[in-house]
Design a protein around this motif. Structure first.
Motif, PDB file in Angstrom:
ATOM      1  N   SER A  64     -18.840  -1.660 -48.417  1.00  0.00           N
ATOM      2  CA  SER A  64     -18.407  -0.336 -48.830  1.00  0.00           C
ATOM      3  C   SER A  64     -18.463   0.673 -47.690  1.00  0.00           C
ATOM      4  CB  SER A  64     -19.288   0.158 -49.992  1.00  0.00           C
ATOM      5  OG  SER A  64     -19.003   1.508 -50.304  1.00  0.00           O
ATOM      6  N   SER A  65     -17.522   1.613 -47.697  1.00  0.00           N
ATOM      7  CA  SER A  65     -17.549   2.708 -46.725  1.00  0.00           C
ATOM      8  C   SER A  65     -18.503   3.808 -47.153  1.00  0.00           C
ATOM      9  CB  SER A  65     -16.136   3.283 -46.558  1.00  0.00           C
ATOM     10  OG  SER A  65     -15.659   3.818 -47.795  1.00  0.00           O
ATOM     11  N   ASN A  66     -19.084   3.705 -48.349  1.00  0.00           N
ATOM     12  CA  ASN A  66     -20.037   4.690 -48.852  1.00  0.00           C
ATOM     13  C   ASN A  66     -21.430   4.349 -48.323  1.00  0.00           C
ATOM     14  OD1 ASN A  66     -21.754   6.365 -50.309  1.00  0.00           O
ATOM     15  ND2 ASN A  66     -20.530   6.244 -52.168  1.00  0.00           N
ATOM     16  N   SER A  67     -21.799   4.943 -47.197  1.00  0.00           N
ATOM     17  CA  SER A  67     -23.062   4.589 -46.536  1.00  0.00           C
ATOM     18  C   SER A  67     -24.279   5.080 -47.297  1.00  0.00           C
ATOM     19  CB  SER A  67     -23.085   5.158 -45.113  1.00  0.00           C
ATOM     20  OG  SER A  67     -22.961   6.562 -45.130  1.00  0.00           O
ATOM     21  N   THR A  68     -24.173   6.187 -48.021  1.00  0.00           N
ATOM     22  CA  THR A  68     -25.333   6.688 -48.762  1.00  0.00           C
ATOM     23  C   THR A  68     -25.666   5.764 -49.926  1.00  0.00           C
ATOM     24  OG1 THR A  68     -23.877   8.144 -50.060  1.00  0.00           O
ATOM     25  CG2 THR A  68     -24.926   9.082 -48.120  1.00  0.00           C
ATOM     26  N   LEU A  69     -24.647   5.288 -50.624  1.00  0.00           N
ATOM     27  CA  LEU A  69     -24.889   4.342 -51.717  1.00  0.00           C
ATOM     28  C   LEU A  69     -25.516   3.066 -51.173  1.00  0.00           C
ATOM     29  CD1 LEU A  69     -24.617   3.283 -54.602  1.00  0.00           C
ATOM     30  CD2 LEU A  69     -22.265   2.601 -54.042  1.00  0.00           C
ATOM     31  N   ARG A  70     -24.980   2.549 -50.054  1.00  0.00           N
ATOM     32  CA  ARG A  70     -25.519   1.319 -49.478  1.00  0.00           C
ATOM     33  C   ARG A  70     -26.989   1.513 -49.070  1.00  0.00           C
ATOM     34  NH1 ARG A  70     -21.656  -0.158 -46.626  1.00  0.00           N
ATOM     35  NH2 ARG A  70     -21.971   1.284 -44.921  1.00  0.00           N
ATOM     36  N   PHE A  82     -27.672   0.675 -58.596  1.00  0.00           N
ATOM     37  CA  PHE A  82     -26.979  -0.553 -59.006  1.00  0.00           C
ATOM     38  C   PHE A  82     -25.857  -0.229 -59.991  1.00  0.00           C
ATOM     39  CE2 PHE A  82     -26.418  -4.249 -61.767  1.00  0.00           C
ATOM     40  CZ  PHE A  82     -26.210  -5.245 -60.828  1.00  0.00           C
ATOM     41  N   ARG A  83     -26.116   0.703 -60.906  1.00  0.00           N
ATOM     42  CA  ARG A  83     -25.089   1.063 -61.884  1.00  0.00           C
ATOM     43  C   ARG A  83     -23.874   1.662 -61.204  1.00  0.00           C
ATOM     44  NH1 ARG A  83     -23.459   5.390 -64.693  1.00  0.00           N
ATOM     45  NH2 ARG A  83     -24.955   6.751 -63.673  1.00  0.00           N
ATOM     46  N   GLN A  84     -24.111   2.554 -60.225  1.00  0.00           N
ATOM     47  CA  GLN A  84     -22.990   3.146 -59.500  1.00  0.00           C
ATOM     48  C   GLN A  84     -22.232   2.084 -58.710  1.00  0.00           C
ATOM     49  OE1 GLN A  84     -24.027   6.258 -56.722  1.00  0.00           O
ATOM     50  NE2 GLN A  84     -21.944   6.418 -55.922  1.00  0.00           N
ATOM     51  N   ALA A  85     -22.969   1.211 -58.025  1.00  0.00           N
ATOM     52  CA  ALA A  85     -22.321   0.170 -57.221  1.00  0.00           C
ATOM     53  C   ALA A  85     -21.549  -0.810 -58.098  1.00  0.00           C
ATOM     54  CB  ALA A  85     -23.363  -0.576 -56.397  1.00  0.00           C
ATOM     55  N   ARG A  86     -22.145  -1.220 -59.206  1.00  0.00           N
ATOM     56  CA  ARG A  86     -21.480  -2.193 -60.076  1.00  0.00           C
ATOM     57  C   ARG A  86     -20.206  -1.619 -60.686  1.00  0.00           C
ATOM     58  NH1 ARG A  86     -24.681  -4.367 -65.242  1.00  0.00           N
ATOM     59  NH2 ARG A  86     -24.387  -2.163 -65.778  1.00  0.00           N
ATOM     60  N   GLY A  87     -20.239  -0.320 -61.057  1.00  0.00           N
ATOM     61  CA  GLY A  87     -19.052   0.289 -61.648  1.00  0.00           C
ATOM     62  C   GLY A  87     -17.883   0.305 -60.681  1.00  0.00           C
ATOM     63  N   THR A  88     -18.155   0.703 -59.425  1.00  0.00           N
ATOM     64  CA  THR A  88     -17.082   0.747 -58.427  1.00  0.00           C
ATOM     65  C   THR A  88     -16.635  -0.657 -58.055  1.00  0.00           C
ATOM     66  OG1 THR A  88     -18.132   2.739 -57.540  1.00  0.00           O
ATOM     67  CG2 THR A  88     -16.393   1.719 -56.215  1.00  0.00           C
ATOM     68  N   ALA A  89     -17.588  -1.587 -57.928  1.00  0.00           N
ATOM     69  CA  ALA A  89     -17.244  -2.963 -57.591  1.00  0.00           C
ATOM     70  C   ALA A  89     -16.370  -3.596 -58.675  1.00  0.00           C
ATOM     71  CB  ALA A  89     -18.513  -3.789 -57.395  1.00  0.00           C
ATOM     72  N   LYS A  90     -16.661  -3.273 -59.925  1.00  0.00           N
ATOM     73  CA  LYS A  90     -15.864  -3.810 -61.029  1.00  0.00           C
ATOM     74  C   LYS A  90     -14.436  -3.287 -60.961  1.00  0.00           C
ATOM     75  CE  LYS A  90     -15.849  -4.278 -66.064  1.00  0.00           C
ATOM     76  NZ  LYS A  90     -16.547  -3.925 -67.329  1.00  0.00           N
ATOM     77  N   ASP A  91     -14.282  -2.005 -60.633  1.00  0.00           N
ATOM     78  CA  ASP A  91     -12.940  -1.432 -60.511  1.00  0.00           C
ATOM     79  C   ASP A  91     -12.136  -2.131 -59.419  1.00  0.00           C
ATOM     80  OD1 ASP A  91     -13.531   0.345 -62.503  1.00  0.00           O
ATOM     81  OD2 ASP A  91     -14.063   1.997 -61.150  1.00  0.00           O
ATOM     82  N   ARG A  92     -12.815  -2.556 -58.354  1.00  0.00           N
ATOM     83  CA  ARG A  92     -12.131  -3.196 -57.228  1.00  0.00           C
ATOM     84  C   ARG A  92     -12.178  -4.712 -57.308  1.00  0.00           C
ATOM     85  NH1 ARG A  92     -13.936   0.794 -52.193  1.00  0.00           N
ATOM     86  NH2 ARG A  92     -13.342   2.723 -53.246  1.00  0.00           N
ATOM     87  N   GLN A  93     -12.711  -5.229 -58.427  1.00  0.00           N
ATOM     88  CA  GLN A  93     -12.758  -6.669 -58.678  1.00  0.00           C
ATOM     89  C   GLN A  93     -13.496  -7.412 -57.557  1.00  0.00           C
ATOM     90  OE1 GLN A  93      -8.596  -7.632 -59.290  1.00  0.00           O
ATOM     91  NE2 GLN A  93      -8.709  -7.125 -61.463  1.00  0.00           N
ATOM     92  N   LEU A  94     -14.675  -6.893 -57.200  1.00  0.00           N
ATOM     93  CA  LEU A  94     -15.518  -7.502 -56.173  1.00  0.00           C
ATOM     94  C   LEU A  94     -16.923  -7.723 -56.727  1.00  0.00           C
ATOM     95  CD1 LEU A  94     -14.630  -5.349 -53.012  1.00  0.00           C
ATOM     96  CD2 LEU A  94     -13.993  -7.738 -53.400  1.00  0.00           C
ATOM     97  N   PRO A  95     -17.627  -8.761 -56.245  1.00  0.00           N
ATOM     98  CA  PRO A  95     -19.039  -8.903 -56.602  1.00  0.00           C
ATOM     99  C   PRO A  95     -19.821  -7.686 -56.112  1.00  0.00           C
ATOM    100  CG  PRO A  95     -18.199 -10.912 -55.584  1.00  0.00           C
ATOM    101  CD  PRO A  95     -17.148  -9.864 -55.399  1.00  0.00           C
TER     102      PRO A  95
END
Length: 337
Positions: free
Chosen positions: A181-187, A160-173
């Motif tokens: 996301s194109s990052n399938s391992t994170l998903r 969640f921390r990794q996802a939230r950090g990247t989502a915040k950079d891209r201004q997305l929930p």
């Protein structure tokens, strides 16, 4: 319209001095690999604990949960392989890199979650619906579920921390970013850990109702519900990987950003055609028809186009860029703000 010149479609990597891929693409992203490793260790410990508890108590919900955790543990191996193989540098045989291997191995992980986790849990739950009631050591189950909640919580917190950090950079929930996301391992880690936490709640309720009512039906139903939950998550993951394997375009917002970046270059006057496609996690194949500024001779324009392509490929997100010239009658693409 010709989308790219034949000579550059299968262009091998640029010679040394002009990197064909950015430094960040030469190895796995540390945070992504760390997320997978933490998930693997947590799932392994949880799987062992749940298996012991299932053997000692005979709880159908605990059997389902142990199958779930063993499936997740095996899946992390697939995801780790996906992370490693997907960042290999492109070569002559793979001009667009190895990024799509990430989706292949992530697809294996999703199938594993479905067959080992979902099918086994549902089958076992159905078989236990009419079985005779057995005495259970409920305390063992509760202790194992509590420990599992802590370990799964640690793994989910990292994802969640990794996802939230990247989502915040891209201004997305955060949730929207994870799904798109194109990052399938994170998903995969995010979805599996979230499903694991929900599954623990279902297992706890099944065991608790069994204890309170004396009816093993609740425990068996808990196993079936865990299996259904895993099946839904697996199908979602399979569908997302399928989309990226067959070639999924980025979001309108990202394409608008790419268009804006192209038009911000001093050599480009307008863009009449733009195609972007994910060829790996965070890696794009970019094709564009552009109108170059000035009125240079053809050979000079060709040199300028190749220079712009190489400069675009220095960006972290561009695996390969192919530019061709627009014709005078082609309308410019509108800017999307």
């Amino acid at each position: 319209m010709t989308t790219h010149p034949p000579a550059s479609a299968g262009r091998p990597p640029q010679p040394s001095g002009t990197p064909s891929t950015p430094p960040e693409a030469s190895g796995p992203k540390p945070e992504s690999s760390l997320t997978v490793v933490i998930a693997f260790l947590a799932n392994l410990l949880v799987a062992v604990a749940k298996t012991v508890a299932a053997f000692l108590t005979g709880s159908a919900s605990m059997v389902a949960e142990s199958a779930h955790s063993w499936a997740d543990t095996g899946n992390e191996v697939f995801l780790f392989v996906a992370d490693k193989r997907g960042v290999k540098k492109r070569d002559v045989d793979h001009p667009l890199g190895y990024g799509k291997e990430t989706y292949v191995w992530s697809m294996f992980a999703a199938f594993g979650l479905f067959t080992v986790g979902a099918v086994v849990s549902i089958q076992h739950g159905i078989s236990q619906l009419g079985a005779a009631e057995e005495a259970e050591d409920y305390l063992v189950n509760y202790v194992v579920l509590a420990v599992a909640s802590v370990l799964e919580g640690v793994s989910f917190t990292q994802a969640f921390r990794q996802a939230r950090g990247t989502a915040k950079d891209r201004q997305l929930p955060t949730l929207r970013f994870v799904l798109r996301s194109s990052n399938s391992t994170l998903r995969a880690v995010f979805a599996e850990d979230a499903a694991a936490l929900v599954g623990l709640v279902i297992a706890f309720l099944g065991i608790l109702l069994h204890q309170l009512t004396g009816s093993a039906v609740f425990d068996a139903v808990g196993s079936i519900l865990v299996g259904v939950l895993l099946g839904v998550v697996a199908l979602v993951l399979v569908d997302r990987n399928r989309r990226f394997l067959v070639g999924e375009s980025p979001s309108d917002e990202l394409e608008a950003t790419v268009l804006d970046r192209l038009l911000s270059r001093p050599e480009i006057d307008r863009v009449t055609y733009l195609h972007t496609e994910f060829v790996g996690p965070g890696r794009l194949y970019l094709v564009a028809a552009v109108d170059m500024r000035g009125d240079e001779r053809e050979e000079h324009v060709a040199v300028a186009l190749r220079r712009v392509e190489r400069e675009l490929e220095e960006h972290d997100a561009v695996e390969e860029a192919v530019l061709t010239l627009s014709t005078p009658d082609e309308p410019s693409l509108p800017l999307r703000r």
